[in-house]
Design an enzyme around this catalytic site. Structure first.
Site, PDB file in Angstrom:
ATOM      1  N   GLU A 109       0.888  -1.327   0.170  1.00 39.93           N
ATOM      2  CA  GLU A 109      -0.077  -0.259   0.032  1.00 39.93           C
ATOM      3  C   GLU A 109       0.888   1.267   0.059  1.00 39.93           C
ATOM      4  O   GLU A 109       0.437   2.073  -0.725  1.00 39.93           O
ATOM      5  CB  GLU A 109      -1.004   0.064   1.131  1.00 39.93           C
ATOM      6  CG  GLU A 109      -0.439   0.339   2.446  1.00 39.93           C
ATOM      7  CD  GLU A 109       0.197  -0.495   3.462  1.00 39.93           C
ATOM      8  OE1 GLU A 109       1.053  -1.136   2.739  1.00 39.93           O
ATOM      9  OE2 GLU A 109      -0.053  -0.709   4.574  1.00 39.93           O
ATOM     10  N   ASP A 112       7.246   4.079   2.558  1.00 40.64           N
ATOM     11  CA  ASP A 112       7.469   4.975   3.451  1.00 40.64           C
ATOM     12  C   ASP A 112       8.816   5.173   3.431  1.00 40.64           C
ATOM     13  O   ASP A 112       9.680   5.922   2.789  1.00 40.64           O
ATOM     14  CB  ASP A 112       6.921   4.614   4.804  1.00 40.64           C
ATOM     15  CG  ASP A 112       7.092   5.685   5.889  1.00 40.64           C
ATOM     16  OD1 ASP A 112       7.430   7.064   5.701  1.00 40.64           O
ATOM     17  OD2 ASP A 112       6.826   5.443   7.026  1.00 40.64           O
ATOM     18  N   THR A 113       9.548   4.261   4.495  1.00 42.84           N
ATOM     19  CA  THR A 113      11.153   4.356   4.304  1.00 42.84           C
ATOM     20  C   THR A 113      11.557   3.636   3.476  1.00 42.84           C
ATOM     21  O   THR A 113      12.967   3.668   3.209  1.00 42.84           O
ATOM     22  CB  THR A 113      11.621   3.968   5.887  1.00 42.84           C
ATOM     23  OG1 THR A 113      11.227   2.417   5.917  1.00 42.84           O
ATOM     24  CG2 THR A 113      11.044   5.042   7.059  1.00 42.84           C
ATOM     25  N   TRP A 179       0.892  11.120   7.286  1.00 41.76           N
ATOM     26  CA  TRP A 179       0.290   9.635   7.683  1.00 41.76           C
ATOM     27  C   TRP A 179      -0.977   9.265   7.091  1.00 41.76           C
ATOM     28  O   TRP A 179      -1.797   9.951   7.145  1.00 41.76           O
ATOM     29  CB  TRP A 179       0.111   9.478   9.359  1.00 41.76           C
ATOM     30  CG  TRP A 179      -0.249   7.987   9.504  1.00 41.76           C
ATOM     31  CD1 TRP A 179      -1.308   7.405   9.911  1.00 41.76           C
ATOM     32  CD2 TRP A 179       0.677   7.035   9.717  1.00 41.76           C
ATOM     33  NE1 TRP A 179      -1.164   6.192  10.067  1.00 41.76           N
ATOM     34  CE2 TRP A 179      -0.025   5.833  10.026  1.00 41.76           C
ATOM     35  CE3 TRP A 179       2.114   6.684   9.705  1.00 41.76           C
ATOM     36  CZ2 TRP A 179       0.810   4.628   9.977  1.00 41.76           C
ATOM     37  CZ3 TRP A 179       2.760   5.706   9.600  1.00 41.76           C
ATOM     38  CH2 TRP A 179       1.896   4.561   9.920  1.00 41.76           C
ATOM     39  N   GLU A 185      -7.963  -0.176   7.885  1.00 43.76           N
ATOM     40  CA  GLU A 185      -7.494  -0.011   9.316  1.00 43.76           C
ATOM     41  C   GLU A 185      -8.603   0.630  10.121  1.00 43.76           C
ATOM     42  O   GLU A 185      -8.564   0.737  11.432  1.00 43.76           O
ATOM     43  CB  GLU A 185      -6.460   0.916   9.223  1.00 43.76           C
ATOM     44  CG  GLU A 185      -5.357   0.638   8.699  1.00 43.76           C
ATOM     45  CD  GLU A 185      -4.151   1.285   8.173  1.00 43.76           C
ATOM     46  OE1 GLU A 185      -3.161   1.120   7.827  1.00 43.76           O
ATOM     47  OE2 GLU A 185      -4.446   2.868   8.423  1.00 43.76           O
TER      48      GLU A 185
END
Ligand code: 5GP
Length: 187
Positions: A109, A112-113, A179, A185
């Site tokens: 999905e 990020d890092t 975020w 979720e």
């Protein structure tokens, strides 16, 4: 506080829809590997958009990866740099043989890092390479590509193999370092 961005199921459906032609054209996947849990729903939606009349659905394999963060103690680790396998492919010859010579699309999905994707691609490449040699199928080339819904434009800790980064990587959207709240979720 970090900015939160809320995404709906419909947003995700549309991101998959708009990305599908490029994925078909540039990656030509025969198989998807969904990184759980965030990659499962996008992979399933994408499968419908990748379906060609007269051909079968692209199979989806699932793996589970979790970014391990050290909580202190004796072993000092960089936070969020250690990935653990909670679920992996069956490494038996029969299962790995399914990947050899294929165009394999990895779906998650969010990038990020990049730690998770770095780990995922390199480990899969390593396992496939071993199986390829073991089975004497060196003539066949396995190509990994990546699709994510969102890529955060930030300094990455992980690094993808050059070819994957340059030719076989697609993010439907590039975001800031926010975020992202995904609908699955929500409680
Ligand atoms: P990485 O830092 O390895 O690229 O991302 C690791 C995992 O952290 C992602 O697969 C995802 O599950 C989670 N993650 C990172 N950023 C976000 C975010 O903005 N929203 C959500 N819901 N999960 C995130």
């Amino acid at each position: 506080m970090v900015e939160k961005v809320y995404i709906t199921y419909n947003d995700i459906h549309k991101l998959c829809q708009e990305s599908a032609p490029r994925i078909l054209d540039e990656f030509k996947p025969n198989l998807m590997i969904a990184i759980g849990g965030g990659g499962y729903v996008p992979a399933r939606i994408l499968r419908s958009f990748l379906k060609r009349p007269g051909s079968t659905n692209i199979p989806i394999q699932a793996i589970g990866l979790s970014l391990y963060e050290s909580l202190g103690g004796d072993v000092v680790e960089e936070p969020g740099t250690k990935v653990t396998r909670t679920q992996w492919l069956d490494l038996s010859s029969l299962e790995m043989a399914n990947l050899i010579g294929k165009n394999v699309l990895i779906v998650d999905e969010v990038d990020d890092t990049r730690t998770t994707l770095d780990y995922c691609v390199r480990e899969l490449q390593k396992d496939v390479e071993e199986a390829t040699k073991r089975l004497g199928r060196e003539a066949e080339r396995t190509v990994f590509s990546i699709f994510v819904l969102h890529n955060k434009d930030k300094q990455k800790k992980g690094k993808l193999p050059k070819e994957v980064e340059e030719k076989y990587y697609l993010a439907a959207r590039t975001t800031g370092d926010v975020w992202i709240c995904y609908p699955w979720e929500a409680t």
